[in-house]
Design a protein around this motif. Structure first.
Motif, short mmCIF file in Angstrom:
data_model
loop_
_atom_site.label_atom_id
_atom_site.label_comp_id
_atom_site.label_asym_id
_atom_site.label_seq_id
_atom_site.Cartn_x
_atom_site.Cartn_y
_atom_site.Cartn_z
N GLY A 1 -34.38 -8.15 18.31
CA GLY A 1 -34.20 -8.67 19.65
C GLY A 1 -35.09 -9.50 20.18
N ARG A 2 -34.77 -10.13 21.28
CA ARG A 2 -35.74 -11.16 22.05
C ARG A 2 -36.58 -10.39 22.96
NH1 ARG A 2 -35.37 -16.73 20.83
NH2 ARG A 2 -36.11 -17.01 22.85
N THR A 3 -37.70 -10.97 22.94
CA THR A 3 -38.57 -10.54 24.15
C THR A 3 -38.47 -10.91 25.60
OG1 THR A 3 -40.32 -12.05 23.89
CG2 THR A 3 -40.42 -10.36 22.27
N HIS B 1 -24.56 -18.39 19.96
CA HIS B 1 -25.00 -19.46 20.82
C HIS B 1 -25.97 -18.79 21.78
CE1 HIS B 1 -21.39 -21.18 19.25
NE2 HIS B 1 -20.49 -20.76 20.01
N ARG B 2 -26.87 -19.59 21.63
CA ARG B 2 -28.10 -19.13 22.39
C ARG B 2 -27.97 -19.61 23.88
NH1 ARG B 2 -34.03 -21.01 20.40
NH2 ARG B 2 -35.07 -20.98 22.38
N LEU B 3 -28.08 -18.76 24.75
CA LEU B 3 -28.20 -19.14 26.21
C LEU B 3 -29.26 -18.41 26.94
CD1 LEU B 3 -24.23 -18.09 26.35
CD2 LEU B 3 -24.93 -20.52 26.51
N GLN C 1 -34.75 -20.77 14.09
CA GLN C 1 -34.63 -21.19 15.57
C GLN C 1 -34.31 -22.58 15.68
OE1 GLN C 1 -38.33 -19.95 17.19
NE2 GLN C 1 -37.42 -18.30 18.01
N THR C 2 -33.83 -23.22 16.69
CA THR C 2 -33.48 -24.59 16.92
C THR C 2 -35.12 -25.08 16.79
OG1 THR C 2 -32.08 -24.07 18.74
CG2 THR C 2 -33.10 -26.34 18.76
N GLU C 3 -36.04 -24.54 17.30
CA GLU C 3 -37.41 -25.02 17.30
C GLU C 3 -38.06 -25.30 15.81
OE1 GLU C 3 -36.26 -22.54 19.17
OE2 GLU C 3 -37.22 -22.51 21.16
N PHE D 1 -40.56 -15.44 20.36
CA PHE D 1 -39.96 -14.64 21.30
C PHE D 1 -39.04 -13.54 20.96
CE2 PHE D 1 -41.56 -18.46 23.72
CZ PHE D 1 -42.39 -17.55 24.53
N ASP D 2 -39.13 -13.35 19.88
CA ASP D 2 -38.48 -12.16 18.94
C ASP D 2 -39.18 -11.20 18.89
OD1 ASP D 2 -35.68 -13.03 18.75
OD2 ASP D 2 -36.56 -14.90 17.63
N TRP D 3 -38.76 -9.81 18.86
CA TRP D 3 -39.54 -8.78 18.31
C TRP D 3 -39.35 -8.50 16.82
CZ3 TRP D 3 -42.81 -6.80 21.41
CH2 TRP D 3 -42.63 -6.68 22.90
#
Ligand code: AMP
Length: 648
Positions: free
Chosen positions: A511-513, A522-524, A406-408, A496-498
């Motif tokens: 997928g995202r939680t 692209h994350r939006l 992730q970006t983080e 925040f991912d399952w």
């Protein structure tokens, strides 16, 4: 996912099983300080660190405390003696039909000139410089010039429009903005300067100066005293030599904005020393790149992959890096492989969507160029489906390595590390936890660990390893409340991912939680898109959901309630308003965020407390059953969603 291949680990270099990835990972967690002290030797330190890790204020973590180093020095200066005349930056533009290669020495010269220009505008240590640029060599020079003088760069993806840009300008409060007249995509010129001017009108903050590369692609109206020409300024400092500003390891190298569940993007803040060490280690253990070779990532500098694996990672490893302005299909679907062949690329990085785009083309394009130099293709940014992974691995005849991050985090959380052990790929899985990350799968409600085969939230027990975000720019509270407060009873970092893992230790991302969506990597944030649509005078309220798409992974689909439903009395009215709403998002956020459809309804399905039932809407859009996600009261609203979808 499949269990097609039985994992038969082969330690790299023929070492024993105690030297494998699992042992490497264990040591990185059990002896963090010893492990990272060894990795720290992969970079140059001007002053050695006094302490490897300060975890006295978790989850805030400080790495290599007291050490002084510099990203530009490690990426460029330290290679001058051995690699000075070797290529460092290779710019290829199929958009404007130009290319340019800078050796490490030439890159060093350009960085010095730009560092001097920046200083002449009063930019110094800790000042922010916002970079809003297309994929041109000058963008990389600007980033490295910031690093050289200890300024903090904040790169904004060129595909974002004025509103997105304005909110980032206000948050970063840059002293200088570096931009260009225009970019180009699919042969179409995309002017940047008017978007920048509009953003500066919208923003409360004003920079001291704006520096503009004039590519001769689009006319620019210059604002007196504020706007300056890159080439003219560069001429003034041709012989400049700007000494490296040595920074304490925990000073800030850059911020990069990313979307979350609110409408306000977060400035992910990164350090200097930890990031340099993390990247150097990943280039050795994961990407297996060697000095003098060429690395090609087809991402964009506006994303984290661009920061870590176009700019800093390859250069720190002494590799030449390709900066590509173009798409995978122009001038023909063989272009990526032609670049691999022309530059003898050994390591390549791309996104699953790019490969899915190529998969629709004649497969012979994969065979028309000599790509024998390529040792591995890394794919990340979104889920890599098994058929795509299999197709490209068979077509290229080299390992295709999925990596999840992730970006983080700044570098992979889950992947394979062939530099440590040649663990076989399992299609559908991005691999296993990387050294330094104490990754767990936790039950969303209880916070307990779940077992193999069970779904849980992918979480990381602090301290986060070197390279990960330090905090949210100027908002420690938000850092704590966003990332460390969602799992009950435990202060752990939530991705925040399952996820799920199988009995052999391979992990899977499901997928995202949260309400973040992923369109072509692209994350939006759906909230940002909703806010943009709601700014249109006709819209009373709206909901945006991410819907599965065979090519892009997901697309955004919007449902809008109008203040005056009679506005769309005819089909022509409806189409016209849909177009207007899409154009609003284009103008404010950029085309990447544009919903693929805007449907009109008179009511949105909501919980009793007024929360929009996004998951139920998403289920209907994906032709799944929304039954157990809703209550009786929502039936009418969901019926409208169903009818709107059926209406096309
Ligand atoms: P970004 O911060 O833009 O890199 O987006 C990070 C998000 O993209 C993650 O939280 C995941 O949801 C998704 N993602 C990134 N890489 C992968 C991958 N290899 N497999 C599945 N999802 C991924």
């Amino acid at each position: 996912m499949s269990a097609a291949q039985a994992p038969q680990a082969v330690p790299a270099g023929g070492k024993g099983p105690e030297d494998g990835l699992a042992a490497f990972h264990r040591r990185s967690i059990e002896d963090r300080e010893g492990f990272w002290a060894e990795q720290a030797a992969l970079i140059d330190w001007h002053v050695p660190f006094e302490r490897v890790l300060d975890d006295s204020r978790l989850p805030f973590t400080r790495w290599f405390v007291g050490g002084q180093t510099n990203l530009c020095h490690n990426a460029v200066d330290r290679h001058l003696a051995a690699l000075g005349d070797r290529p460092a930056l290779i710019w290829e533009s199929t958009e404007v039909g130009q290319s340019r290669t800078l050796s490490f020495r030439e890159l060093h010269r350009e960085i010095n000139r730009m560092a001097a220009v920046m200083r002449s505008f009063g930019v110094g240590r800790g000042d922010r410089v916002l970079v809003y640029m297309p994929m041109i060599a000058e963008a990389v020079v600007a980033m490295l010039a910031c690093a050289r003088i200890g300024a903090i760069h904040s790169v904004v993806f060129g595909g974002f429009a004025s509103q997105s840009l304005a909110s980032r300008i206000d948050d970063a409060q840059p002293r200088l903005i570096v931009s260009a007249d225009a970019g180009s995509r699919n042969g179409k010129v995309i002017p940047y300067k008017p978007l920048l001017d509009e953003a500066l009108e919208l923003a409360r903050h004003s920079p001291n100066a704006v520096l503009l590369v004039d590519r001769g692609l689009a006319p620019m109206i210059r604002v007196d005293r504020r706007d300056h020409d890159w080439a003219v300024q560069r001429e003034k400092h041709l012989d400049a030599e700007v000494p490296i500003t040595w920074l304490e390891s925990n000073e800030v190298s850059y911020t990069l904005y990313t979307s979350g569940t609110t409408g306000k993007p977060k400035g992910v803040q990164r350090d200097v020393g930890g990031y340099a060490v993390a990247l150097a280690a990943s280039m050795k253990h994961i990407f297996c790149g060697n000095p003098g070779e060429t690395y090609f990532s087809s991402s964009d500098i506006g994303w984290v992959v661009g920061h870590s694996y176009i700019v800093y990672g390859p250069l720190i490893a002494g590799m030449a890096t390709i900066v590509y302005e173009g798409t995978p299909l122009r001038p023909d679907p063989g272009i990526l492989w032609e670049l691999v062949a022309r530059h003898r690329v050994t390591v390549m990085f791309s996104a699953p969507t790019a490969i899915r785009v190529l998969k629709k083309q004649d497969p012979s394009w994969l065979k028309r160029h000599d790509i024998s130099s390529l040792r591995a293709l890394f794919l990340a940014g979104e889920p890599l489906d098994e058929p795509t992974a299999r197709w490209i691995a068979e077509g290229l005849g080299c390992p295709v390595i999925d990596n999840y991050w992730q970006t983080e985090t700044g570098w992979p959380i889950l992947t394979l590390a062939h530099g440590i052990e040649r663990t076989p790929t399992r299609y559908g899985s991005p691999g296993m936890p990387m050294y330094g990350y104490d990754v767990r799968l936790l039950h969303e409600q209880t916070g307990e660990e779940v077992g193999p085969g069970e779904k849980g939230v992918v979480a990381i027990v602090p301290p986060l390893p070197p390279g990960c975000m330090q905090t949210v720019w100027r908002d420690d509270e938000r850092f704590l409340n966003t990332y460390f407060a969602s799992i009950p009873g435990r202060q752990v970092y939530s991705t925040f991912d399952w996820g799920m893992r199988d009995g052999d230790g391979y992990w899977f991302i499901l997928g995202r939680t949260d309400d973040v969506i992923n369109v072509a990597g692209h994350r939006l944030g759906t909230r940002e898109i909703e806010e943009s649509l709601s700014s249109h005078a006709a819209v009373a309220e709206c909901a945006v959901v991410g819907v599965a798409d065979a090519l892009k992974g997901q697309v955004a689909v919007a449902f809008a309630v109008l203040k005056d439903p009679s506005r769309i009395a005819t089909d022509a009215d409806r189409l016209a308003l849909e177009g207007e709403l899409m154009a609003t998002v284009d103008r404010q956020l950029g085309a990447v965020a544009r919903p693929s459809r805007v449907h009109f309804v008179t009511i949105l399905p909501k919980t009793r407390s007024g929360k929009v039932l996004r998951r139920a809407i998403q289920a209907l859009c994906e032709r799944r059953d929304a039954g157990d996600l809703t209550t009786m009261e929502d039936a009418a609203a969901l019926e409208q969603v169903r009818a709107a979808l059926a209406g096309g």
